[in-house]
Design an enzyme around this catalytic site. Structure first.
Site, short mmCIF file in Angstrom:
data_model
loop_
_atom_site.label_atom_id
_atom_site.label_comp_id
_atom_site.label_asym_id
_atom_site.label_seq_id
_atom_site.Cartn_x
_atom_site.Cartn_y
_atom_site.Cartn_z
N GLU A 48 0.83 -1.20 0.00
CA GLU A 48 0.00 0.00 0.00
C GLU A 48 0.87 1.26 0.00
O GLU A 48 1.82 1.37 0.78
CB GLU A 48 -0.88 -0.04 1.26
CG GLU A 48 -1.74 1.17 1.51
CD GLU A 48 -2.51 1.04 2.82
OE1 GLU A 48 -3.47 1.80 3.00
OE2 GLU A 48 -2.16 0.18 3.66
N LYS A 114 -9.11 2.49 -2.47
CA LYS A 114 -9.43 1.92 -1.15
C LYS A 114 -10.78 2.43 -0.66
O LYS A 114 -11.08 3.62 -0.71
CB LYS A 114 -8.33 2.28 -0.17
CG LYS A 114 -8.42 1.61 1.19
CD LYS A 114 -7.19 1.95 2.04
CE LYS A 114 -7.20 1.24 3.38
NZ LYS A 114 -5.98 1.56 4.17
N CYS A 150 -5.34 -3.25 2.11
CA CYS A 150 -5.20 -3.30 3.57
C CYS A 150 -6.54 -3.46 4.29
O CYS A 150 -7.11 -4.54 4.31
CB CYS A 150 -4.45 -2.06 4.06
SG CYS A 150 -3.72 -2.27 5.72
#
Length: 450
Positions: A48, A114, A150
């Site tokens: 990330e 994300k 994540c």
């Protein structure tokens, strides 16, 4: 017509990047990409925000930094050929996003943004980023791959579910920068195992490694099969390039026995964008060299490695070479010195003994023995004269007639602090503090002291 046999060789680039070092980060990503391509990987995934470094924090409030991060991404893309790269960067539209670019043959084929932005503990992503809305999947070497970032995979009904049910993802690649704390890796492993088995999909999780300011990342990237069994784990607290051949056909076979998934898929409301990235390669690949499934660390060794990595990267990433430590002969300063030597080498650690009338000979002997055992250089600077001068001046009027107490003890600590900071200023060494966690928690320390 026979179904084509699917196979996918995945590489996880577990790298140690530096916040703001766009050029250095991209150079490292390209190096690992070249190595993965040489080992015939179809796709290599990096952590990330690997391009800007994690966490970029208030650099994200600087438009120039956002633009330079995008320029770095496009430069990276122009150098990628013969392999698919998944890499974290900051995307900019009308707002900015924590995003993953999917690159193949010099082109950015797609972007994932994300969705779940953590805003607790050490995380502050809601302050900086807009959340993504879509959960695309990507066809890489004939395999349907979902990419997410994540926190996204920590939610059972999050993007992974949408990509598997709505997009038919057989493999999930989760790029992560998940900070270390004692016991977290076992918790993370259990979560990833459950996510793989619940979705009947292979999960490949690549994690950042190294220290960045007050955070430490342990790496330990992992791959789980569709039944939730750990296939392989990368090194802990070290950079690594982890390669694994995925049996994608096993996902199909397992799903044939899962009536629950059929019903959920029929009723799943979300239609997922499908982006074609690369065609299947016809030739079988030579087998990879077998490696150990995982490394087992005791709690003490795990914490020790975290301290060593955190110390090394804090010093190096902030441009220092040497450290200076006040040695008392006690446990705290001895442990700090031992960690510093492991992190930086004995030639980069300087110990300073600063005795006074209250220092026992045993303390001096212990400190010198420690330095000899560690192989570090020491200086001995007596603080007695300066301490006597301070005490005498104060007793003339201000402290006249008063009993000595903790005040005089704190004067000693502040004199020692002055000596250490003077050496830091003169030689460019950074001072390592030697207080322990219990003292910090209770406030038992001398302000501006050693």
């Amino acid at each position: 017509m026979d179904r084509a046999i699917k196979h996918l060789r995945v590489a996880l680039g577990q790298v140690n990047v530096t916040v703001g070092d766009l050029e250095g980060n991209v150079s490292k990503i390209l190096n690992y990409t070249s190595r993965a391509r040489d080992m015939e990987a179809h796709v290599v995934a990096f952590p990330e925000l690997a391009i800007p470094g994690y966490p970029p924090e208030d650099l994200l409030l600087k438009p120039q930094f956002i633009e330079e991060n995008l320029e770095a991404l496009h430069y990276l893309a122009s150098r990628v050929e013969g392999i698919t790269v998944v890499v974290g960067f900051v995307d900019a539209q009308d707002d900015i996003f924590n995003a993953a670019a999917i690159i193949h043959d010099r082109k950015i084929r797609g972007i994932y943004r994300k969705i779940f932005l953590p805003n607790y503990g050490v995380f502050d992503e809601d302050r900086y980023f807009q959340q993504g809305k879509e959960t695309p999947v990507f066809v890489i070497n004939g395999t349907v791959v979902g990419v997410n970032i994540c926190e996204d995979i920590w939610y059972a009904e999050g993007p992974t579910l949408a990509q598997c049910l709505g997009g038919g993802a057989e493999v999930i690649i989760n790029i992560s920068s998940s900070p270390f704390h004692a016991g977290k890796r076992a918790f993370r492993e259990r979560m990833l195992s459950v996510r793989a088995s619940d979705n009947c999909a292979i999960v490949a999780h690549t994690n950042l490694v190294g220290g960045q300011d007050e955070l430490v990342f342990d790496g330990a990237s992992m791959v789980f099969d569709e039944s939730g069994h750990l296939l392989v784990q990368a090194k802990i607290f070290q950079e690594d390039l982890l390669l694994v051949d995925l049996d994608v056909e096993s996902v199909f076979r397992t799903r044939l026995h899962d009536p629950r998934r059929r019903k959920e898929k029929l009723s799943f409301p979300t239609q997922v964008p499908i982006i074609h990235v690369s065609e299947p390669s016809p030739s079988p690949l030579p087998s990879l060299e077998k490696r150990e499934t995982r490394e087992i660390l005791s709690r003490e060794e795990e914490i020790t490695r975290a301290l060593i990595v955190g110390t090394r990267d804090y010093i190096r990433k902030n441009g220092f070479q040497k450290v200076v430590i006040g040695l008392s002969g006690g446990i705290d300063s001895s442990l700090v010195a031992a960690i510093a030597v492991e992190a930086l080498g004995p030639e980069n650690v300087i110990g300073v003994l600063m005795p006074s009338q209250y220092t026992s000979q045993a303390s001096i002997t212990d400190a010198l023995d420690l330095a000899k055992n560690l192989g570090i250089k020491t200086y001995t600077l007596s603080i007695q004269k300066i301490f006597d001068d301070c005490r005498e001046e104060l007793q003339k009027e201000v402290f006249k007639g008063l009993e000595e107490d903790v005040t005089e003890e704190n004067i000693q600590a502040r004199i020692r602090g002055n000596f250490l900071m003077a050496m830091s200023n003169k030689f460019g060494w950074i001072v390592l503090a030697t207080g322990n966690k219990s003292e910090m928690s209770c406030g038992y320390a001398t302000l501006y002291g050693d």
